[in-house]
Design a protein around this motif. Structure first.
Motif, PDB file in Angstrom:
ATOM      1  N   PRO A  40     -17.983 -30.040  33.527  1.00  0.00           N
ATOM      2  CA  PRO A  40     -16.678 -30.037  32.973  1.00  0.00           C
ATOM      3  C   PRO A  40     -15.495 -30.510  33.721  1.00  0.00           C
ATOM      4  O   PRO A  40     -15.463 -30.352  35.132  1.00  0.00           O
ATOM      5  N   ASN A  41     -14.379 -31.041  33.374  1.00  0.00           N
ATOM      6  CA  ASN A  41     -12.991 -31.502  33.921  1.00  0.00           C
ATOM      7  C   ASN A  41     -13.562 -32.542  35.122  1.00  0.00           C
ATOM      8  O   ASN A  41     -12.843 -32.460  36.187  1.00  0.00           O
ATOM      9  N   THR A  42     -14.539 -33.342  34.825  1.00  0.00           N
ATOM     10  CA  THR A  42     -14.765 -34.579  35.639  1.00  0.00           C
ATOM     11  C   THR A  42     -14.768 -35.662  34.581  1.00  0.00           C
ATOM     12  O   THR A  42     -14.854 -35.592  33.397  1.00  0.00           O
ATOM     13  N   PHE A  43     -14.732 -37.055  35.345  1.00  0.00           N
ATOM     14  CA  PHE A  43     -14.904 -38.075  34.635  1.00  0.00           C
ATOM     15  C   PHE A  43     -16.094 -39.114  35.429  1.00  0.00           C
ATOM     16  O   PHE A  43     -16.276 -38.814  36.631  1.00  0.00           O
ATOM     17  N   SER A  44     -16.428 -40.022  34.411  1.00  0.00           N
ATOM     18  CA  SER A  44     -17.520 -40.918  35.039  1.00  0.00           C
ATOM     19  C   SER A  44     -16.926 -42.461  34.486  1.00  0.00           C
ATOM     20  O   SER A  44     -15.989 -42.384  33.607  1.00  0.00           O
ATOM     21  N   LYS A  45     -17.175 -43.491  35.525  1.00  0.00           N
ATOM     22  CA  LYS A  45     -16.547 -44.790  35.006  1.00  0.00           C
ATOM     23  C   LYS A  45     -17.672 -45.653  35.287  1.00  0.00           C
ATOM     24  O   LYS A  45     -18.782 -45.699  35.904  1.00  0.00           O
ATOM     25  N   TRP A  53     -14.556 -35.533  30.540  1.00  0.00           N
ATOM     26  CA  TRP A  53     -14.926 -34.139  29.992  1.00  0.00           C
ATOM     27  C   TRP A  53     -14.065 -33.087  30.286  1.00  0.00           C
ATOM     28  O   TRP A  53     -13.944 -32.798  31.216  1.00  0.00           O
ATOM     29  N   VAL A  54     -13.272 -33.030  28.988  1.00  0.00           N
ATOM     30  CA  VAL A  54     -12.129 -32.202  29.008  1.00  0.00           C
ATOM     31  C   VAL A  54     -12.086 -30.860  28.475  1.00  0.00           C
ATOM     32  O   VAL A  54     -11.359 -30.126  28.390  1.00  0.00           O
ATOM     33  N   GLY A  55     -13.347 -30.542  27.831  1.00  0.00           N
ATOM     34  CA  GLY A  55     -13.441 -29.377  26.931  1.00  0.00           C
ATOM     35  C   GLY A  55     -14.725 -29.267  26.584  1.00  0.00           C
ATOM     36  O   GLY A  55     -15.516 -30.071  26.873  1.00  0.00           O
ATOM     37  N   PRO A  56     -15.131 -28.165  26.303  1.00  0.00           N
ATOM     38  CA  PRO A  56     -16.744 -27.784  25.843  1.00  0.00           C
ATOM     39  C   PRO A  56     -17.247 -28.763  25.020  1.00  0.00           C
ATOM     40  O   PRO A  56     -18.566 -29.272  25.367  1.00  0.00           O
ATOM     41  N   THR A  57     -16.491 -29.253  23.997  1.00  0.00           N
ATOM     42  CA  THR A  57     -17.073 -30.222  23.101  1.00  0.00           C
ATOM     43  C   THR A  57     -15.926 -31.264  23.047  1.00  0.00           C
ATOM     44  O   THR A  57     -16.107 -32.174  21.937  1.00  0.00           O
ATOM     45  N   GLN A  58     -15.204 -31.605  24.036  1.00  0.00           N
ATOM     46  CA  GLN A  58     -13.811 -32.722  23.945  1.00  0.00           C
ATOM     47  C   GLN A  58     -14.149 -33.498  24.992  1.00  0.00           C
ATOM     48  O   GLN A  58     -14.094 -33.157  26.151  1.00  0.00           O
ATOM     49  N   TRP A  59     -14.088 -34.907  24.778  1.00  0.00           N
ATOM     50  CA  TRP A  59     -14.305 -35.850  25.447  1.00  0.00           C
ATOM     51  C   TRP A  59     -13.067 -37.191  25.323  1.00  0.00           C
ATOM     52  O   TRP A  59     -12.724 -37.119  24.298  1.00  0.00           O
ATOM     53  N   ILE A  60     -12.531 -37.543  26.492  1.00  0.00           N
ATOM     54  CA  ILE A  60     -11.556 -38.519  26.162  1.00  0.00           C
ATOM     55  C   ILE A  60     -12.469 -39.923  26.867  1.00  0.00           C
ATOM     56  O   ILE A  60     -12.908 -40.116  28.191  1.00  0.00           O
ATOM     57  N   LEU A  61     -12.387 -40.848  25.851  1.00  0.00           N
ATOM     58  CA  LEU A  61     -12.939 -42.313  26.399  1.00  0.00           C
ATOM     59  C   LEU A  61     -11.653 -43.307  26.329  1.00  0.00           C
ATOM     60  O   LEU A  61     -10.894 -43.369  25.620  1.00  0.00           O
TER      61      LEU A  61
END
Length: 159
Positions: A40-45, A53-61
């Motif tokens: 959680p609170n990480t990103f991949s590129k 990954w910004v929340g238990p079941t929340q994602w930002i693309l």
């Protein structure tokens, strides 16, 4: 005091708010060949795609604006499956970059978060506040990027 930093209002991105469990999202995003972040609170590129990954079941693309049509076709926002949803939020967010040796010092003026690398590592992302406005903050190679609601963009830019 003079800071060695550049602050820039970035161009438009294509951004989706995704909801769903990790396994369900993995299958929905399989076509894009992007690995989901490991914690959680990480990103991949992957190329121009960034998955956060910004929340238990929340994602930002986040993707380049040129990818909007293909993402709309593949993700079908507004079509909620039993386990996942996708909402395009591109027009809601304005991204900024704060880059340079003094980026952390400049960011500390408007952000209460401890952004030292021991607390906010290389691929970190989280919601915080920038000059009192809710912001999505991520570490960039030479500093940071953040996004605020577009209605606050001029206020943040002025500050």
């Amino acid at each position: 005091m003079t800071y060695d930093v550049s602050i820039e209002k970035l161009g438009l991105f294509c951004v989706f708010d995704l909801k769903g469990a990790r396994a369900d999202l993995e299958s929905r995003l399989a076509e894009f060949s992007i690995a989901l972040p490991e914690s959680p609170n990480t990103f991949s590129k992957s190329g121009e795609f960034m998955l956060c990954w910004v929340g238990p079941t929340q994602w930002i693309l986040r993707a380049a604006a040129k990818d909007e049509h293909s993402l709309l076709r593949e993700l079908q926002p507004g079509v909620t499956t039993e386990k996942t949803s996708a909402v395009e939020v591109s027009d809601m967010l304005q991204f900024f970059s704060v880059l340079g040796p003094d980026a952390r010092s400049v960011l500390s003026v408007g952000c209460p978060l401890d952004t030292h690398t021991t607390k906010f590592p290389e691929n970190a992302i989280t919601f915080t506040a920038i000059f009192g406005a809710r912001a999505l903050l991520l570490r960039d190679k030479d500093g940071f990027q953040f996004a605020v609601d577009r209605s606050y963009a001029d206020f943040v830019d002025d500050n």
